[in-house]
Design an enzyme around this catalytic site. Sequence first.
Site, PDB file in Angstrom:
ATOM      1  N   VAL A 231       0.811  -1.230   0.000  1.00 48.65           N
ATOM      2  CA  VAL A 231       0.000   0.000   0.000  1.00 48.65           C
ATOM      3  C   VAL A 231       0.842   1.276   0.000  1.00 48.65           C
ATOM      4  O   VAL A 231       0.320   2.367  -0.233  1.00 48.65           O
ATOM      5  CB  VAL A 231      -1.000   0.044   1.183  1.00 48.65           C
ATOM      6  CG1 VAL A 231      -2.027  -1.058   1.079  1.00 48.65           C
ATOM      7  CG2 VAL A 231      -0.286   0.011   2.533  1.00 48.65           C
TER       8      VAL A 231
ATOM      9  N   ASN B  74      -7.578  -1.068   5.047  1.00 45.13           N
ATOM     10  CA  ASN B  74      -7.405  -1.818   6.305  1.00 45.13           C
ATOM     11  C   ASN B  74      -5.947  -2.130   6.648  1.00 45.13           C
ATOM     12  O   ASN B  74      -5.600  -2.230   7.824  1.00 45.13           O
ATOM     13  CB  ASN B  74      -8.209  -3.125   6.201  1.00 45.13           C
ATOM     14  CG  ASN B  74      -7.815  -4.125   7.269  1.00 45.13           C
ATOM     15  OD1 ASN B  74      -8.191  -4.005   8.426  1.00 45.13           O
ATOM     16  ND2 ASN B  74      -7.016  -5.129   6.884  1.00 45.13           N
TER      17      ASN B  74
ATOM     18  N   SER C  18      -7.978   3.665  14.550  1.00 44.56           N
ATOM     19  CA  SER C  18      -7.775   2.961  15.829  1.00 44.56           C
ATOM     20  C   SER C  18      -8.230   3.887  16.947  1.00 44.56           C
ATOM     21  O   SER C  18      -8.280   5.110  16.769  1.00 44.56           O
ATOM     22  CB  SER C  18      -6.275   2.662  15.971  1.00 44.56           C
ATOM     23  OG  SER C  18      -5.930   2.435  17.316  1.00 44.56           O
TER      24      SER C  18
ATOM     25  N   TYR D  12       2.485   5.028  15.617  1.00 45.90           N
ATOM     26  CA  TYR D  12       1.204   4.379  15.320  1.00 45.90           C
ATOM     27  C   TYR D  12       0.044   5.324  15.617  1.00 45.90           C
ATOM     28  O   TYR D  12      -0.846   5.523  14.797  1.00 45.90           O
ATOM     29  CB  TYR D  12       1.087   3.093  16.132  1.00 45.90           C
ATOM     30  CG  TYR D  12      -0.158   2.288  15.863  1.00 45.90           C
ATOM     31  CD1 TYR D  12      -0.287   1.548  14.697  1.00 45.90           C
ATOM     32  CD2 TYR D  12      -1.213   2.262  16.777  1.00 45.90           C
ATOM     33  CE1 TYR D  12      -1.435   0.797  14.454  1.00 45.90           C
ATOM     34  CE2 TYR D  12      -2.359   1.510  16.547  1.00 45.90           C
ATOM     35  CZ  TYR D  12      -2.463   0.774  15.386  1.00 45.90           C
ATOM     36  OH  TYR D  12      -3.597   0.041  15.139  1.00 45.90           O
TER      37      TYR D  12
ATOM     38  N   SER E 225      -0.082   8.116  13.114  1.00 43.45           N
ATOM     39  CA  SER E 225      -0.553   7.675  11.788  1.00 43.45           C
ATOM     40  C   SER E 225      -2.063   7.458  11.803  1.00 43.45           C
ATOM     41  O   SER E 225      -2.763   7.780  10.838  1.00 43.45           O
ATOM     42  CB  SER E 225       0.167   6.384  11.370  1.00 43.45           C
ATOM     43  OG  SER E 225      -0.252   5.281  12.161  1.00 43.45           O
TER      44      SER E 225
END
Length: 254
Positions: free
Chosen positions: A65, A91, A145, A158, A161
Site C-alpha cells: 500500500v 485496512n 484505531s 502508530y 498515523s
Amino acid sequence: MGRLDGKVAVITGAGSGQGAMEAELFAREGAKVVATDMNDEHLGGLLERLGEQYPDAVIGLRHDVTKEADWQHIVEEAVGTFGKVDILINNAGITGITEFTLNKLTIEEWDKVMNVNALGNFLGMKHVIPEMKRNGQGSIVNISSLTGISGLGGLTAYSASKGAIRTMTKGAARDFGGDHIRVNSIHPGYIETPSTEYLTSNADIRDALIAAVPLKYLGQSEDVAYAALFLASDEARFITGEELIIDGGQTIKE
Ligand SMILES: NC(=O)C1=CN([C@@H]2O[C@H](COP(=O)(O)OP(=O)(O)OC[C@H]3O[C@@H](n4cnc5c(N)ncnc54)[C@H](O)[C@@H]3O)[C@@H](O)[C@H]2O)C=CC1
Ligand SMILES: CC(=O)C(C)=O
C-alpha cells in the site's frame, strides 16, 4: 439478497485478521472482492479458504500500500476484472515497534509506520476516488484505531498515523460528498488478531485488557467487519465524515 449485491470492494491487508474477515463477509453479502496484501502466504491462505465457496467473486492481488504504482495496478485490475470500484476498505496497517517511547523513536521507525498507515490510506483514496467518480458513487472506510483519538504511550508513530487517518477521512468526506462518495473511519479498541498476539498471549495482560472493557471480552474481527459492512453498504447512505468507535465500551463518554 445480499447487503452488498452488485458492489465491487477493494480490501487491503485482506490476508489476515480483520481484513480477512471483511473479505469473507463482503463475499457472503454478494460483493465482488479484490483482496490485496503484501504477504503472499497470508493472501494464499485467504484465497484457499474463499476460492471454493466464492469462485467467481474473489480475486487476490499482491500489493504494497505504500507504493503508488501498486495502487494504479490494483485499480486497473479491479476495473478490468469486475468493471468498477464501489468500496475501498483501507485496512492494511502495522503497529511498529511497541516499546519505544517518543524520545527513543527513530526517524526510520516513524517513517515505516507512517508510510504503511497514513501514506497507504492517502494513496488508496487518491487512486480509487477517480474511479468512484466515474462510477457516480462510492464508499471508503478507513481503518484507524482508538489510538488515533486518544493516543497510546509507547506507540507514538502508530497513534500519529491513525490520527492522520481520522482527519484525512473528514477532509476527504468534505471534498467528495458532492460526488456521492462517502468517507468514514473506524476506530477499533483491542481486537484479537495476529497483530495483538504479543499482548493477548500473555494471560495477565489479556485479563487486564478484558477487565477494561465493559462488555467483558476482547473484540473479534467480525465485530469490526460488520461495522465496515454497514458503512460500506447503501444502508449508510447519509453517513459521511463519521468516526465509529468499536471498543466494547472501553471509552464510553458522558
Ligand atoms: N487488532 C487490533 O487490536 C487493532 C487493529 N487496528 C487496525 O486494524 C487494521 C487491521 O489490523 P489486524 O487485522 O489486527 O492486523 P493483521 O496484522 O492481522 O493484518 C494486517 C495485514 O496487513 C498486511 N500488510 C501489512 N503491511 C502492508 C503493506 N505495506 N501493504 C499491504 N498489506 C500490508 C499484513 O501482511 C497483514 O496481512 C490495521 O490497520 C490495524 O492498525 C486498529 C485498532 C486495533
Ligand atoms: C492495538 C490498537 O491498535 C488499539 C488499541 O487501538
